[in-house]
Design an enzyme around this catalytic site. Sequence first.
Site, PDB file in Angstrom:
ATOM      1  N   HIS A 108       1.058  -1.178   0.141  1.00  0.00           N
ATOM      2  CA  HIS A 108       0.491  -0.385   0.212  1.00  0.00           C
ATOM      3  C   HIS A 108       0.840   1.078   0.294  1.00  0.00           C
ATOM      4  O   HIS A 108       0.159   2.443  -0.469  1.00  0.00           O
ATOM      5  CB  HIS A 108      -0.953  -0.089   1.160  1.00  0.00           C
ATOM      6  CG  HIS A 108      -1.766   1.133   1.286  1.00  0.00           C
ATOM      7  ND1 HIS A 108      -1.791   1.925   2.652  1.00  0.00           N
ATOM      8  CD2 HIS A 108      -2.574   1.707   0.848  1.00  0.00           C
ATOM      9  CE1 HIS A 108      -2.658   3.057   2.844  1.00  0.00           C
ATOM     10  NE2 HIS A 108      -3.321   2.863   0.894  1.00  0.00           N
ATOM     11  N   GLU A 138       2.278   1.923  -3.694  1.00  0.00           N
ATOM     12  CA  GLU A 138       0.965   2.039  -4.482  1.00  0.00           C
ATOM     13  C   GLU A 138       1.180   3.623  -4.420  1.00  0.00           C
ATOM     14  O   GLU A 138       0.769   4.592  -4.990  1.00  0.00           O
ATOM     15  CB  GLU A 138      -0.142   2.304  -3.845  1.00  0.00           C
ATOM     16  CG  GLU A 138      -1.097   2.269  -4.184  1.00  0.00           C
ATOM     17  CD  GLU A 138      -2.778   3.044  -3.198  1.00  0.00           C
ATOM     18  OE1 GLU A 138      -3.252   4.337  -3.486  1.00  0.00           O
ATOM     19  OE2 GLU A 138      -2.518   1.617  -2.677  1.00  0.00           O
ATOM     20  N   HIS A 139       1.671   4.684  -3.235  1.00  0.00           N
ATOM     21  CA  HIS A 139       1.392   5.982  -2.370  1.00  0.00           C
ATOM     22  C   HIS A 139       2.913   6.412  -3.028  1.00  0.00           C
ATOM     23  O   HIS A 139       2.709   7.552  -3.575  1.00  0.00           O
ATOM     24  CB  HIS A 139       1.117   6.358  -1.166  1.00  0.00           C
ATOM     25  CG  HIS A 139      -0.001   6.354  -0.055  1.00  0.00           C
ATOM     26  ND1 HIS A 139      -0.706   7.576   0.457  1.00  0.00           N
ATOM     27  CD2 HIS A 139      -0.715   5.128  -0.431  1.00  0.00           C
ATOM     28  CE1 HIS A 139      -1.498   7.421   0.681  1.00  0.00           C
ATOM     29  NE2 HIS A 139      -1.749   5.657   0.260  1.00  0.00           N
ATOM     30  N   GLU A 143       5.664  10.288   3.018  1.00  0.00           N
ATOM     31  CA  GLU A 143       4.327   9.628   2.312  1.00  0.00           C
ATOM     32  C   GLU A 143       4.317   8.517   3.028  1.00  0.00           C
ATOM     33  O   GLU A 143       2.293   7.750   3.486  1.00  0.00           O
ATOM     34  CB  GLU A 143       4.644   8.447   0.951  1.00  0.00           C
ATOM     35  CG  GLU A 143       3.394   8.389   0.048  1.00  0.00           C
ATOM     36  CD  GLU A 143       1.983   9.781  -0.310  1.00  0.00           C
ATOM     37  OE1 GLU A 143       1.126   9.371   0.216  1.00  0.00           O
ATOM     38  OE2 GLU A 143       3.139  11.243   0.307  1.00  0.00           O
ATOM     39  N   GLU A 192      -4.587   8.312   6.676  1.00  0.00           N
ATOM     40  CA  GLU A 192      -5.065   7.110   6.283  1.00  0.00           C
ATOM     41  C   GLU A 192      -5.291   5.935   6.825  1.00  0.00           C
ATOM     42  O   GLU A 192      -6.980   6.261   7.499  1.00  0.00           O
ATOM     43  CB  GLU A 192      -4.795   6.344   4.511  1.00  0.00           C
ATOM     44  CG  GLU A 192      -5.180   5.732   3.971  1.00  0.00           C
ATOM     45  CD  GLU A 192      -5.328   5.800   2.948  1.00  0.00           C
ATOM     46  OE1 GLU A 192      -5.563   4.330   2.270  1.00  0.00           O
ATOM     47  OE2 GLU A 192      -4.151   5.707   2.592  1.00  0.00           O
TER      48      GLU A 192
END
Length: 970
Positions: free
Chosen positions: A69, A72-73, A143, A150
Amino acid sequence: MAVEKSNTTVGGVEILKPRTDNREYRMIVLKNLLQVLLISDPDTDKCAASMSVSVGSFSDPQGLEGLAHFLEHMLFYASEKYPEEDSYSKYITEHGGSTNAYTASEETNYHFDVNADCFEEALDRFAQFFIKPLMSADATMREIKAVDSENQKNLLSDGWRIRQLQKHLSKEDHPYHKFSTGNMDTLHVRPQAKGVDTKSELIKFYEEHYSANIMHLVVYGKESLDKIQDLVEGMFQEIQNTNKVVPRFPGQPCTPDHLQILVKAIPIKQGHKLGVSWPVTPSIHHYEEAPSQYLGHLIGHEGEGSLFHALKTLGWATGLSAGEGEWTLDYSFFKVSIDLTDAGHEHMQEILGLLFNYIQLLQQTGVCQWIFDELSAICETKFHYQDKIPAMSYIVDIASNMQIYPTKDWLVGSSLPTKFNPAIVQKVVDELSPSNVRIFWESQKFEGQTDKAEPWYNTAYSLEKITSSTIQEWVQSAPDVHLHLPAPNVFIPTDLSLKDANDKETVPVLLRKTPFSRLWYKPDTMFSKPKAYVKMDFNCPLAVSSPDAAVLTDIFTRLLMDCLNEYAYYAQVAGLYYGVSLSDNGFELTLLGYNHKLRILLETVVGKIANFEVKPDRFAVIKETVTKEYQNYKFRQPYHQAMYYCSLILQDQTWPWTEELDVLSHLEAEDVAKFVPMLLSRTFIECYIAGNVENNEAESMVKHIEDVLFNDPKPICRPLFPSQHLTNRVVKLGEGMKYFYHQDGSNPSDENSALVHYIQVHRDDFAMNIKLQLFGLVAKQATFHQLRTVEQLGYITALAQRNDSGIYGVQFIIQSSVKGPGHIDSRVESLLKNFEGKLYEMSDVDFKSNVTALIDMKLEKHKNLKEESRFYWREIQSGTLKFNRKEAEVAALKQLQKQELIDFFDEYIKVGAARKKSLSIRVYGSQHLKEMASDKDEVPSPSVEIEDIVGFRKSQPLHGSFRGCGQPKL
């Protein structure tokens, strides 16, 4: 009813596509073994691409939960070819597009769309993700904070919490067990303590898993297939192919220890839920036989004789869904989810008994060919007459399908059951047995009865084993209700022909006007689908007159839906949807779907309105449901709370939810019974009918409604007096003034704070609208980049347009766990100061590029009837009636000069602008509560501190309403 198939040849393979689909498709394989599906659509205004990589969170290394994940960012940041940070997102946003990605268990999907004339460069920037991305140490740390933010957002979400609890109660060595989002702990603190460098692991993961031969790309363009192919071959050949094998994770996540379990969990929100699941054979291996779809259709049915109908009649459940849940090629869960009432919570065992009784009924009756054929016919019609949807949404699903299905089924996936095979369905029915069931029961009533906590979300739970004999006792204790299979569906359309629309109106026309109603009509001249859209807004002055009236009107609409459910559910299954809900002026009825039998459903609904009765038992259930919804308001995300306060401050005739909850606590069934006749006694119906309907049919529908409601010897409804026609008014903020509203977050457990910084600008006017929209387009990415990417204030960071009944403005929305609302507000002001320079220095080329992008966005055609109808309905409902809005605003844009945009910014937006009207809503999470007092002391002057929202609203002037501006003539 069979619909003939429509095939197209893709790379020598027949691919099934909808018969109404005029797009061209081609499959190619690049020399690096990347499989690509090209789609050419000359009618599209937006082009799009989606890359599916066959690796996901199941491949996270041990001790680095969330790495897939996180990667992906990171790929969004920069590449060797385009090294400027965030330049990909900036380019896409400034050219009318959007970009996103998601990480699933065995797939990561990246996608974007953009205005067609900018597609080539956007596609090249996208390709570089997978060729030579840049991952700087500085960006890596920032990030990680975004991923952590998130995750913070999800910590108090019951959906995330229960899903992780289900994963937790599985084999520790199966990847299903993992935590997949990641947070500061898993991606920084723990690895650092072990001497592991997250950035190095990130690069290693990328190099190990991102290989062209396990990627699938879909490219959706406006040009010919040959031109799109040339683009793709030129851009994507360089993706490295390291001949990886798609990771597989054989074995079942659940051992016998994880089956026959009853888990009691404490949710955040009010309400009781029952989740029942079984490991079953994955349907993907038999997708044409569709065993789980067949069983989900029956177990999840809501018509008479169904499990839900029985539970509803007993007053035990308010919702039920059934079907295949999480699945891979190696395992799958069939899930039944039931929303329980308080009474249902006390009868959990009998409810489970009824569920197993229904499963026994399915075992005993066997698999019915007529039910399968009916389901197959419904699915086939749905596939062949599917609406066009945004290009990006369309191709994301196809890219995922490419790694699972044979080429012929890339477009259709599992959506078309075609092979009747009772043995395959029966096998899955037999797997829904007491011996391998998992029961998850959620309720706050378990407070004090739990002894365990799930580690990632800290969900409190208890676990007990149950035996088949215990379940057998529940079956025997179940009430004796007559469960049976559904009846044949009378709503399945058999006439799918298109009407000869003699009217070629490109905008709605006022077809009919009486003292009782007004009918706007728009024939389908665009979509060529056998579908219609009907909207009827019942303007009832009593509905918005007080908190009591608002609550009573809400209860009325829900009771109406409730009593129609068994009947209308069949229509929904057949592709004809309806809803009754609150509107700004009363309540509205919406129907959407195949036009063939829409009139039957419409007449039934109107008949129920005319002969409305309150059933005390159903009133009690609805009251309980609405009460819980109000009580759960306090658990909303802080940024939702801030947006709610903003609406409450601005919109006249709205009531605080706390007052509505107070009203609800004193309501009885007889109050509703007395209220509804008074509600309907003065009514005006605003109607919009569009689609595959002739004008005389549209008139006939409205005339029928008038006959039933107004023209009876003892009419239920009478027309409104001229003075009663409703208007929507919005508070007019003072020029040069700053308004502040400070409030505690309503959930003391939530650490997140939020800010909505709203700037009110003008009343609907084409020349002003385009300046505001152009500012929004230019500033949107700058806001995201500075406040989220650089300053890492929070995962939720947005700049959005706002339109309250024709009063336009712009709002900055930020939610943060790291900084309080006062600090965030100061950063928004700082951002606007920095933006001044960027705007003044903007080159003529950049200005023209932004204007062109906004024009392209405005000229984007509606893709389906629903989208078109919503656009026109907004004009009707707000009273603006500017059906030519797009064309008029484009004409104004073509005349716009750069200096006019600068003057607009200087006058209305910039810090200290003479005519600026700003409102800051600051919601304080538990972590920042102590800052509120000092923040209040530091607000600049001149400013107004709003202490009492309703009192403030009553003291302010209001903007004029467009609904009061004269009435159009026939």
